[in-house]
Design a protein around this motif. Structure first.
Motif, PDB file in Angstrom:
ATOM      1  N   ARG A  32     -20.347  -7.825 -18.865  1.00 47.22           N
ATOM      2  CA  ARG A  32     -20.348  -9.001 -19.789  1.00 47.22           C
ATOM      3  C   ARG A  32     -20.606  -8.104 -21.224  1.00 47.22           C
ATOM      4  O   ARG A  32     -20.693  -6.584 -21.455  1.00 47.22           O
ATOM      5  N   ARG A  34     -21.194  -7.666 -26.278  1.00 51.98           N
ATOM      6  CA  ARG A  34     -21.529  -8.138 -26.900  1.00 51.98           C
ATOM      7  C   ARG A  34     -20.009  -7.195 -27.718  1.00 51.98           C
ATOM      8  O   ARG A  34     -20.218  -6.431 -28.163  1.00 51.98           O
ATOM      9  N   ASN A  51     -25.511 -13.372 -34.524  1.00 50.62           N
ATOM     10  CA  ASN A  51     -24.907 -13.247 -33.130  1.00 50.62           C
ATOM     11  C   ASN A  51     -24.053 -15.018 -32.869  1.00 50.62           C
ATOM     12  O   ASN A  51     -24.898 -15.883 -32.864  1.00 50.62           O
ATOM     13  N   THR A  52     -22.705 -14.799 -32.490  1.00 47.39           N
ATOM     14  CA  THR A  52     -21.986 -15.948 -31.802  1.00 47.39           C
ATOM     15  C   THR A  52     -21.722 -16.490 -30.199  1.00 47.39           C
ATOM     16  O   THR A  52     -20.652 -15.537 -29.581  1.00 47.39           O
ATOM     17  N   ARG A  53     -22.488 -16.899 -29.366  1.00 45.68           N
ATOM     18  CA  ARG A  53     -22.622 -16.979 -28.179  1.00 45.68           C
ATOM     19  C   ARG A  53     -20.815 -17.608 -27.939  1.00 45.68           C
ATOM     20  O   ARG A  53     -20.954 -18.622 -28.575  1.00 45.68           O
ATOM     21  N   THR A  59     -20.358 -12.620 -26.166  1.00 48.36           N
ATOM     22  CA  THR A  59     -21.247 -12.788 -27.678  1.00 48.36           C
ATOM     23  C   THR A  59     -20.257 -11.768 -28.325  1.00 48.36           C
ATOM     24  O   THR A  59     -20.264 -10.853 -28.343  1.00 48.36           O
ATOM     25  N   ALA A  61     -20.476 -11.141 -32.496  1.00 46.72           N
ATOM     26  CA  ALA A  61     -21.196 -10.661 -33.893  1.00 46.72           C
ATOM     27  C   ALA A  61     -20.581 -10.072 -34.893  1.00 46.72           C
ATOM     28  O   ALA A  61     -19.811  -9.707 -34.448  1.00 46.72           O
TER      29      ALA A  61
END
Length: 363
Positions: A32, A34, A51-53, A59, A61
């Protein structure tokens, strides 16, 4: 699922570079991500969603910076910028710092990450000659930041032999090459292979004098120039396009091209350019070789040594390389197949995971 935090000066939606490829590699094997992309300056507006999923395992950022990295020429400027960036990164995580996440850093000047993540494993990947790219004071400030960043990292990976030598002053780096995107594909026999392929972002790095002389000297070879074009070289491309044996395509995926026509890929860059000479294996090399294409290079004396890679130092050698690979195209396929099979995504992921597992967690 393992967690990784990436720090980069690239945006997620840019044309893929090594940072995107590493993120994709980790995601493909269950990690996963970020992804902290290029920071905004503190005076810029538009930072509404930090933060944009993008997906369940990704994610994106963005944080803030104070001073452009090329302008941090004095220690006081580095200090002020680091103060702003550290506050911004902490705010992003809202003081809830993920203790088990692995930090993957692509920024040569993020020596302050250890202040934010004192107990996390920090892996720094050096994929450019940032000192050579510095525009002021012969890169002394860039070298200082690079040294501090390497020294504060648990593990440093470099993508070429020259870059390994450069950072060895401050750490013990590991070599980290790109990888093939697909398994080796046996080229079709029986087709007339009379073309070569330049598949890249076509910009001022390309040695257009070399290219023009080669196009003129080999009228029986069709030169495909495929990729996005920088504005400042379009006049050169327009002149080259007049030749009968040139095909220019603004952009295309590799498998959209007539691969059955090519007997080689070419990487004709200018000589004596420090960040070009630092290349040992370009990102696209193994993608090209996975389709069975040998490669002729120019301007990269430290490029990988392999029977299917011909390194040229001038126009005559470049033309010799074209002739050599055209005559031995099928003879070289076994060595290409072996190279590609040893550099699959699983090979590179296992290598990376093994290196990370050897890093002891700081207490």
């Amino acid at each position: 699922m393992d967690d990784y935090i990436f720090f980069s000066k690239s945006n997620w939606n840019e044309a893929p570079r090594l940072r995107h490829q590493v993120a994709g590699l980790i995601r493909n094997f269950g990690g996963r991500i970020r992804f902290c992309q290029k920071p905004f300056f503190v005076w810029q507006s538009g930072l509404h969603k930090e933060n944009t999923r993008i997906d369940k395992d990704l994610t994106v950022a963005r944080t803030r910076q104070l001073i452009h990295h090329q302008l941090r020429v004095f220690s006081i400027l580095r200090w002020f910028n680091a103060f702003v960036e550290k506050r911004s990164i902490r705010a992003l995580f809202k003081e809830n710092l993920p203790l088990n996440s692995v930090i993957i850093n692509f920024n040569y000047d993020y020596y302050f990450l250890r202040d934010i993540f004192p107990n996390n494993k920090i892996i720094t990947i050096i994929n450019d000659d940032f000192v050579a790219q510095a525009k002021l004071f012969s890169g002394a400030h860039a070298k200082k930041s690079l040294g501090m960043t390497c020294a504060s990292s648990d593990l440093v990976l470099a993508v070429s032999y020259p870059l390994m030598k450069q950072v060895s002053e401050w750490c013990s780096p590991e070599l980290f090459f790109p990888w093939a995107d697909v398994e080796y594909r046996q080229p079709l026999a029986g087709n007339e292979r009379n073309a070569v392929l330049l598949w890249a972002h076509i910009d001022a790095r390309v040695d257009f004098d070399l290219l023009e002389l080669s196009i003129s000297a080999r009228p029986d070879v069709v030169f495909y120039l495929v990729g996005p074009q920088a504005e400042n070289i379009k006049n050169r491309l327009s002149a080259i396009e007049l030749a009968a044996n040139v095909v220019i395509i603004p952009s295309a995926k590799l498998d959209e091209l007539p691969l059955e026509k090519f007997f080689a890929a070419i990487i004709p860059y200018k000589k004596h350019v420090a960040d070009i000479e630092a290349v040992t294996m370009s990102n696209k090399s193994l993608q090209l070789m996975s389709r069975g294409l040998p490669i002729v290079t120019h301007g990269m004396p430290s490029f990988y040594e392999h029977p299917a890679i011909f390194k040229a130092d001038n126009v005559d050698e470049f033309l010799t390389g074209l002739d050599h690979l055209r005559n031995r195209f099928f003879d070289l396929q076994d060595s290409i197949k072996s190279m590609v099979s040893e550099n699959q995504p699983k090979n590179r992921f296992d290598f990376l995971k093994n290196l990370i597992s050897r890093v002891e967690t700081r207490n």
